[in-house]
Design a protein around this motif. Structure first.
Motif, PDB file in Angstrom:
ATOM      1  N   THR A 135       0.830  -1.203   0.000  1.00 39.71           N
ATOM      2  CA  THR A 135       0.000   0.000   0.000  1.00 39.71           C
ATOM      3  C   THR A 135       0.862   1.249   0.000  1.00 39.71           C
ATOM      4  O   THR A 135       0.552   2.241  -0.667  1.00 39.71           O
ATOM      5  N   LEU A 136       1.951   1.196   0.729  1.00 43.12           N
ATOM      6  CA  LEU A 136       2.830   2.363   0.834  1.00 43.12           C
ATOM      7  C   LEU A 136       3.580   2.636  -0.460  1.00 43.12           C
ATOM      8  O   LEU A 136       3.646   3.779  -0.928  1.00 43.12           O
ATOM      9  N   ARG A 156      -4.727  10.957  -4.024  1.00 42.75           N
ATOM     10  CA  ARG A 156      -5.660  11.067  -2.902  1.00 42.75           C
ATOM     11  C   ARG A 156      -6.124   9.695  -2.427  1.00 42.75           C
ATOM     12  O   ARG A 156      -6.262   9.452  -1.227  1.00 42.75           O
ATOM     13  N   GLN A 157      -6.347   8.789  -3.366  1.00 39.93           N
ATOM     14  CA  GLN A 157      -6.741   7.433  -3.004  1.00 39.93           C
ATOM     15  C   GLN A 157      -5.639   6.742  -2.206  1.00 39.93           C
ATOM     16  O   GLN A 157      -5.910   6.074  -1.194  1.00 39.93           O
ATOM     17  N   ALA A 215      -3.897   6.183   5.310  1.00 39.38           N
ATOM     18  CA  ALA A 215      -4.500   6.649   6.562  1.00 39.38           C
ATOM     19  C   ALA A 215      -5.278   5.538   7.255  1.00 39.38           C
ATOM     20  O   ALA A 215      -5.417   5.538   8.486  1.00 39.38           O
ATOM     21  N   ASN A 216      -5.766   4.581   6.497  1.00 36.31           N
ATOM     22  CA  ASN A 216      -6.547   3.477   7.071  1.00 36.31           C
ATOM     23  C   ASN A 216      -5.699   2.264   7.444  1.00 36.31           C
ATOM     24  O   ASN A 216      -6.251   1.249   7.889  1.00 36.31           O
ATOM     25  N   LEU A 217      -4.397   2.367   7.240  1.00 35.30           N
ATOM     26  CA  LEU A 217      -3.526   1.250   7.583  1.00 35.30           C
ATOM     27  C   LEU A 217      -3.459   1.055   9.097  1.00 35.30           C
ATOM     28  O   LEU A 217      -3.192   2.001   9.838  1.00 35.30           O
ATOM     29  N   LYS A 218      -3.689  -0.159   9.536  1.00 34.04           N
ATOM     30  CA  LYS A 218      -3.572  -0.497  10.953  1.00 34.04           C
ATOM     31  C   LYS A 218      -2.904  -1.854  11.065  1.00 34.04           C
ATOM     32  O   LYS A 218      -3.514  -2.886  10.778  1.00 34.04           O
ATOM     33  N   VAL A 219      -1.634  -1.837  11.446  1.00 36.36           N
ATOM     34  CA  VAL A 219      -0.866  -3.069  11.599  1.00 36.36           C
ATOM     35  C   VAL A 219      -0.389  -3.152  13.044  1.00 36.36           C
ATOM     36  O   VAL A 219       0.296  -2.258  13.526  1.00 36.36           O
TER      37      VAL A 219
END
Length: 329
Positions: free
Chosen positions: A81-82, A260-261, A267-271
């Motif tokens: 994603t990054l 932007r996507q 911003a929604n990444l949660k690891v």
């Protein structure tokens, strides 16, 4: 002929003397068997006492290798994603994690060895000449203790590595977020400049149209209008275009919305560390069934041999001194 016989006799007497001495030695030891047995009993007693008080050593071992893909799925997805196509491959991530694990485990082993009461924790290649899998072991004073401690230290290092990896990931997220935000700002500035330039061009065309007295459109196909021929649209149309362009939102390219996507996805990444593991078991920590030391059978055998040797030495030495005194007189 006489000399030969004489030599044979001498040789024969020498052989008889040696045979008599050997028999005499055996007889002396037999007569002193009580003394020898006493020394053997004492040695056995000391050996039993040593076995009773000696600190036992038990070794638990385990074999580990790089983590499975599923064990780092959340981490690899975050990296993809990054960085998208520029993200490191899964194989590279697996190798990086097991390398981190090995370094951290070696550091822990060194720390434990430098304690006031050292603990023996080791890590080494399981197969000579190959970096993986790794053989880890721990020595304790009980079989259960060795197994439990080894499992505990492996888990401890795994958690530390996971936390370090997540900390690095968070730094990457912050850096990539800043880069994307800067990219958005740059694209917005460019879009605003394009809008301002468009309005200035229309105003310039309006000025020329007013000077030329062109109030109404002089051409039918507006798609063929250029900057030079824009005044032919007429002053009334140009004024309307200026009002329209002033209130029109900025126009962005597809890369702007892609950026932007990406920013929203990051911003929604949660690891969480619990979802990342730096190793997998090939063989879990074993419960040892044989202790390393002290070796009961070897200790008892050595005690018997040592006691017998000391007892025999005492018997022979005592007899030698007893036989030596009359000769000295």
């Amino acid at each position: 002929m006489f000399v030969t016989v004489e030599n044979n006799n001498i040789a024969g007497r020498g052989g008889d003397s040696e045979q008599i001495d050997l028999i005499d030695l055996i007889v002396q030891l037999w007569r002193g068997k009580v003394t020898i047995i006493m020394f053997v009993i004492v040695a056995l007693a000391l050996a039993v006492g040593y076995l009773a008080v000696a600190k036992e050593k038990w070794t638990s071992t385990a074999i580990i290798t790089q983590p499975e893909v599923g064990q780092i799925a959340s981490y690899s997805n975050a990296m993809t994603t990054l960085y998208g196509e520029n993200a490191p491959g899964v194989a590279g991530m697996q190798q990086n994690l097991i390398n981190r694990f090995g370094s951290a485990f070696s550091a822990l082993a060194e720390t434990l060895d430098n304690q006031k009461e050292p603990e023996k924790l080791t890590i080494a290649p399981s197969v000579k000449g190959q970096p993986l899998p790794l053989l880890v072991s721990y020595v304790a004073d009980s079989a259960e203790g060795a197994q439990h401690k080894l499992s505990e230290y492996i888990q401890q290092v795994d958690e530390e590595v996971a936390k370090e990896v997540i900390a690095d990931l968070q730094d990457n997220i912050k850096l990539q977020t800043l880069n994307l935000q800067d990219s958005l700002k740059s694209q917005e500035v460019v879009a605003q400049e394009q809008k301002d330039l468009r309005i200035r061009q229309i105003r310039e065309a309006l000025r020329y149209a007013e000077q030329a007295g062109v109030n109404r459109p002089q051409i039918q196909q507006t798609q063929d209008v250029t900057q030079e021929s824009m005044l032919l649209l007429g002053s009334e149309a140009l004024k309307s275009m200026i009002e329209h362009e002033s209130t029109r939102p900025l126009v962005f390219s597809g890369s702007y919305y892609q950026t932007r996507q990406s920013l929203l996805d990051i911003a929604n990444l949660k690891v969480v560390p619990e979802t990342v593991h730096a190793y997998r078991y090939v063989m879990k920590p074993t419960l040892p069934i044989r202790r390393d030391s002290p070796k009961r059978a070897i200790t008892l055998v050595l005690a018997v041999l040592l006691g017998g040797m000391i007892g025999a030495g005492v018997v022979l030495g005592r007899n030698a001194l007893r036989n030596y005194r009359p000769k000295a007189q």
